[in-house]
Design a protein around this motif. Structure first.
Motif, short mmCIF file in Angstrom:
data_model
loop_
_atom_site.label_atom_id
_atom_site.label_comp_id
_atom_site.label_asym_id
_atom_site.label_seq_id
_atom_site.Cartn_x
_atom_site.Cartn_y
_atom_site.Cartn_z
N ASP A 55 -34.76 37.57 -10.41
CA ASP A 55 -36.10 37.59 -11.02
C ASP A 55 -37.23 37.43 -10.01
OD1 ASP A 55 -34.96 37.97 -13.52
OD2 ASP A 55 -34.93 35.83 -13.98
N THR A 56 -36.99 37.68 -8.72
CA THR A 56 -38.00 37.52 -7.68
C THR A 56 -38.04 38.75 -6.78
OG1 THR A 56 -37.72 35.12 -7.69
CG2 THR A 56 -38.76 36.07 -5.75
N ALA A 57 -39.27 39.18 -6.47
CA ALA A 57 -39.48 40.26 -5.50
C ALA A 57 -40.23 39.66 -4.31
CB ALA A 57 -40.30 41.38 -6.13
N ILE A 58 -39.61 39.68 -3.14
CA ILE A 58 -40.21 39.10 -1.94
C ILE A 58 -40.88 40.22 -1.14
CG2 ILE A 58 -39.77 37.85 0.21
CD1 ILE A 58 -37.43 36.47 -1.28
N PHE A 59 -42.18 40.09 -0.92
CA PHE A 59 -42.95 41.12 -0.20
C PHE A 59 -43.29 40.69 1.22
CE2 PHE A 59 -43.71 42.12 -4.64
CZ PHE A 59 -43.58 43.50 -4.65
N GLU A 60 -43.87 39.51 1.39
CA GLU A 60 -44.33 39.01 2.70
C GLU A 60 -45.07 40.12 3.45
OE1 GLU A 60 -40.74 37.37 4.38
OE2 GLU A 60 -41.08 35.46 3.37
N GLU A 61 -46.13 40.62 2.82
CA GLU A 61 -46.88 41.75 3.35
C GLU A 61 -48.38 41.44 3.32
OE1 GLU A 61 -47.22 46.49 2.37
OE2 GLU A 61 -45.41 45.41 1.84
#
Length: 150
Positions: A55-61
Motif C-alpha cells: 500500500d505504499t509508493a516510494i518516489f524520493e523525487e
C-alpha cells in the motif's frame, strides 16, 4: 478590493521532494505516478512511475519551480497559491490513466522553509472515505521582493 500598492510581491523558488504515498487503498495493478501543477500547464510535471508495495509508493523525487505570491502589507496575509498533485495509475491495457487521489496544497505556508523541512503529511479526502497520505518535504528561497533581487 486592494490596490497593487497595498501588496508586496514575493518571487519564491520552491524545491519539493516527493517522499512517498502511503495507504493506497485501491486495488492497483500497474505502476503509479504523481502529476503536479502550479497554475498554468507550463508549470507542471510528472514523477517517474513506481510500483505499489504494501500500500505504499516510494518516489524520493525532487522537482522545482518558482512562483510569485502577493502579501498584504498591513495584515501580512498571503494570497493563496495552490500546488495540485494527483496520484495516477497507468492502466496499460486501456492505454489510459486512472486518478486515485488528489491533493491541493497552499504554498504560502511554506515560503519560509529556508532549510529542507521535515516530512509533512497530506491526507486526500474522498467522497466516502479517507484517501491516501502524501508525504512531501519543502524548501524555499526568496528570489525577489517587490521586483528587487534579494
Amino acid at each position: 478590493m486592494f490596490s497593487s500598492h497595498s501588496k508586496d510581491f514575493i518571487r519564491v523558488l520552491f524545491k519539493v521532494e516527493v517522499v512517498k504515498v502511503e495507504n493506497i487503498n485501491d486495488n492497483v495493478d500497474g505502476p503509479v505516478y504523481l502529476k503536479w501543477r502550479r497554475g498554468s500547464k507550463k508549470i507542471s510535471g510528472l514523477t517517474r512511475r513506481v510500483f505499489v508495495e504494501y500500500d505504499t509508493a516510494i518516489f524520493e523525487e525532487l522537482f522545482t519551480f518558482s512562483c510569485s505570491i502577493k502579501q498584504n502589507r498591513s495584515s501580512k496575509k498571503l494570497d493563496e497559491k495552490i500546488l495540485t498533485l494527483s496520484l495516477k495509475e497507468d492502466v496499460i491495457a486501456k492505454k489510459t490513466e486512472k486518478t486515485l487521489d488528489d491533493w491541493k496544497i497552499d504554498l504560502g505556508q511554506y515560503i519560509n522553509c529556508t532549510q529542507a523541512s521535515d516530512a509533512i503529511s497530506f491526507t486526500a479526502t474522498r467522497k466516502k472515505a479517507v484517501g491516501s497520505t502524501l508525504i512531501l518535504k519543502f524548501q524555499s528561497t526568496w528570489l525577489k521582493f517587490n521586483h528587487s533581487i534579494i
